[in-house]
Write an enzyme that holds these catalytic residues in place. Structure first.
Site, PDB file in Angstrom:
ATOM      1  N   TYR A 102      -1.838  -0.441  10.419  1.00 56.47           N
ATOM      2  CA  TYR A 102      -1.946  -0.709   8.985  1.00 56.47           C
ATOM      3  C   TYR A 102      -0.715  -0.192   8.246  1.00 56.47           C
ATOM      4  O   TYR A 102      -0.097  -0.906   7.455  1.00 56.47           O
ATOM      5  CB  TYR A 102      -3.208  -0.056   8.420  1.00 56.47           C
ATOM      6  N   SER A 151       0.846  -1.195   0.000  1.00 59.61           N
ATOM      7  CA  SER A 151       0.000   0.000   0.000  1.00 59.61           C
ATOM      8  C   SER A 151       0.873   1.233   0.000  1.00 59.61           C
ATOM      9  O   SER A 151       1.989   1.227   0.549  1.00 59.61           O
ATOM     10  CB  SER A 151      -0.904   0.029   1.234  1.00 59.61           C
TER      11      SER A 151
END
Length: 254
Positions: free
Chosen positions: A151, A138
């Protein structure tokens, strides 16, 4: 590098992005797509849209026994392409409010799961002297993402895993790369905008506008764009240990 005749395994295969990956790989000529996930219902729905090219298998990628059982279940297939797409978004709140269990759950799915899947499916690739692994990371592993520390940290860890593993198995003919999407339009981002609005007191629409304003293109990324990027990566001989950014220009810190 042609995908014709190859078997690809996609984790998180029952979700929107997993489905997009699977369709794009099949359209590019893959002979078999193994869709892996925790929800049998979601996997069957995805497989029904693809026809005979698809095969499903239920697995929790963070569980060693479940991954071992998966490898046994699909041992009749030579999986030469592994797409580690499974992952969780985790909590949306300041680090001091995040419980240890919440932190561990994110790392179990986003990092441990990739390790276990690579550990299970690398040996046949090494033996054959060819194969591809694409880890879905990501842009959040490369820039600050406030109130999303587990995350962001897990995705940064995944980039390190990718580069190091590429150095280990690249000489054996296996290319390992990562694909880093930016915010992808869909249920996960809708959830994040909703939770951000609750946390900050703004509206959901304001949360989305603030987030997308940080990108050069000023928009979210579409699922089909990320899937096309995956296929493009596999058509690039010599790509190994690389990270491909597809974030609409959201790499640089705001």
């Amino acid at each position: 590098m042609s995908l014709h005749g190859r078997t690809a395994l996609v984790t998180g295969g029952g979700g929107p992005l997993g489905r997009a990956f699977a369709r794009a790989l099949a359209d590019a000529g893959a002979a078999r797509i193994v869709l892996v996930g925790r929800s049998e219902r979601a996997l069957k729905e995805a497989a029904e849209l693809m026809g005979e090219v698809a095969r499903t298998a239920v697995c929790d990628v963070s569980d060693p026994d479940s991954v071992r059982a998966l490898a046994d279940e699909v041992a009749d297939e030579y999986v030469s392409l592994l797409v580690n797409n499974a992952g969780v978004a985790g909590p949306v709140k300041p680090l001091v409010d995040i419980a240890p269990d919440e932190w561990d759950d994110v790392f179990a799915a986003n990092v441990r799961g990739v390790y276990l899947m690579c550990r299970a499916f690398l040996p046949p690739m090494i033996e054959a002297g060819r194969g591809d692994i694409v880890n879905v990371a990501s842009v959040s592993g490369k820039r600050p993402l406030l109130n999303r520390t587990p995350y962001a940290a897990s995705k940064m860890a995944l980039l390190g895993l990718t580069r190091t593993l590429a150095g280990e198995v690249g000489p054996r003919g296996v290319a390992v790369n990562s694909l880093s999407p930016g915010p992808v339009r869909g249920p996960r981002m809708d959830r994040n905008f909703r939770l951000t609005a609750q946390l900050t007191g703004c509206t959901v629409e304001e949360a989305e506008r603030d987030f997308t304003s940080r990108s050069a293109l000023g928009r979210l990324v579409e699922e089909h764009e990320v899937a096309q990027a995956l296929v493009a990566m596999l058509a690039m001989p010599g790509l190994c240990g690389a990270d491909i950014d597809l974030s609409a220009g959201m790499v640089a810190p705001a």
